[in-house]
Design an enzyme around this catalytic site. Structure first.
Site, PDB file in Angstrom:
ATOM      1  N   ASP A 102       0.850  -1.193   0.000  1.00  0.00           N
ATOM      2  CA  ASP A 102       0.000   0.000   0.000  1.00  0.00           C
ATOM      3  C   ASP A 102       0.885   1.243   0.000  1.00  0.00           C
ATOM      4  O   ASP A 102       2.035   1.190   0.423  1.00  0.00           O
ATOM      5  CB  ASP A 102      -0.875   0.033   1.264  1.00  0.00           C
ATOM      6  CG  ASP A 102      -1.804  -1.170   1.332  1.00  0.00           C
ATOM      7  OD1 ASP A 102      -2.111  -1.745   0.275  1.00  0.00           O
ATOM      8  OD2 ASP A 102      -2.208  -1.525   2.463  1.00  0.00           O
TER       9      ASP A 102
HETATM   10  N1  URA Z   1      -1.022  -5.987   3.915  1.00  0.00           N
HETATM   11  C1  URA Z   1      -1.558  -4.755   3.925  1.00  0.00           C
HETATM   12  O1  URA Z   1      -2.603  -4.528   4.519  1.00  0.00           O
HETATM   13  N2  URA Z   1      -0.913  -3.778   3.268  1.00  0.00           N
HETATM   14  C2  URA Z   1       0.253  -3.952   2.618  1.00  0.00           C
HETATM   15  O2  URA Z   1       0.807  -3.006   2.061  1.00  0.00           O
HETATM   16  C3  URA Z   1       0.802  -5.248   2.623  1.00  0.00           C
HETATM   17  C4  URA Z   1       0.147  -6.246   3.281  1.00  0.00           C
END
Ligand code: URA
Length: 237
Positions: A102
């Site tokens: 993310d």
């Molecule tokens: N899980 C998440 O919620 N976000 C990420 O960026 C990676 C794994």
């Protein structure tokens, strides 16, 4: 492969930059100046020189990047900084991220042009471990840890696979080791136990480790890591 593509993939420059080099007589193949951008190079046999220096052509590039929490895993994005904007002096045209983090997640990203490696690391059947360090809004109880370990309902068809959990220094911090890579998985797992992730960082993916690479920096994989690449690709890991 066409000479202009070969030069560009060897990191000499963009397609238009290398075309100019070819036109300006700066490229030789097997000792002869070549001015035809479409000249066909035999990667395994031909010797290509740029200003009389041998070019080492590697078909694939493998980088470890320490992603900051201000950029998206995309090659282009109108509204956000991309991970590739951190790559200076590298021709990133054919590169992509192995999976995504993310925008606000930090940590280990593998960046490559090798689709086969990407597939092997991401395939749900391969169950490649990913370790995340995370901080939550509220303390994480022993009961929550047991739920995370056993699998939680995050609103998908199936509960999450069994995971590993280690406590961090503070009572709102844990290390979570998961074998899947569902959308926003870590944040949704903590939400499923009534908590909220406020900081997330990936520190390992399979055998690859972030180590002490500074935030926002990248490096080519070292020899040991390239052996892991070979291991994943041959199915030995
Ligand atoms: N899980 C998440 O919620 N976000 C990420 O960026 C990676 C794994």
């Amino acid at each position: 492969m066409r000479l202009d593509k070969y030069l560009s993939q060897a990191g000499i420059g963009t397609r238009s930059e290398v075309k100019k080099l070819i036109k300006h007589n700066r490229i030789k193949v097997n000792g002869t100046v070549i001015t035809d951008c479409g000249y066909l190079v035999l990667e395994s046999a031909d010797t290509v020189l740029f200003d009389d220096k041998k070019i080492s052509y590697e078909k694939y590039s493998y980088y470890i990047f320490h992603k900051p929490g201000d950029c998206v895993c995309a090659n282009e994005d109108r509204d956000n900084k991309t991970v590739f904007e951190y790559f200076k002096d590298v021709n990133t045209r054919d590169l992509f991220t192995v999976g995504r983090l993310d925008k606000d997640t930090e940590g280990l990203l593998i960046i490559t042009n090798d689709g086969d490696l990407s597939h092997r690391l991401l395939s749900p059947k391969k169950h490649v471990d990913k370790t995340y360090f995370l901080k939550c809004q509220d303390d994480i109880s022993q009961e929550d840890i047991i739920s995370l370990e056993n699998g939680v309902d995050i609103g998908d068809d199936k509960v999450t696979l069994p995971a590993g959990v280690l406590r961090g220094d503070k009572s709102n911090e844990i290390y979570l080791i998961i074998k899947e890579g569902r959308y926003h998985q870590v944040k949704r797992m903590l939400k499923a136990v009534g908590n909220e992730v406020i900081y997330l960082k990936r520190i390992t993916m399979g055998k690859f480790e972030l180590g002490d690479l500074p935030l926002g920096e990248y490096r080519l994989m070292n020899e040991r890591e390239l052996e892991y690449v070979a291991g994943y690709k041959s199915g030995n890991i």
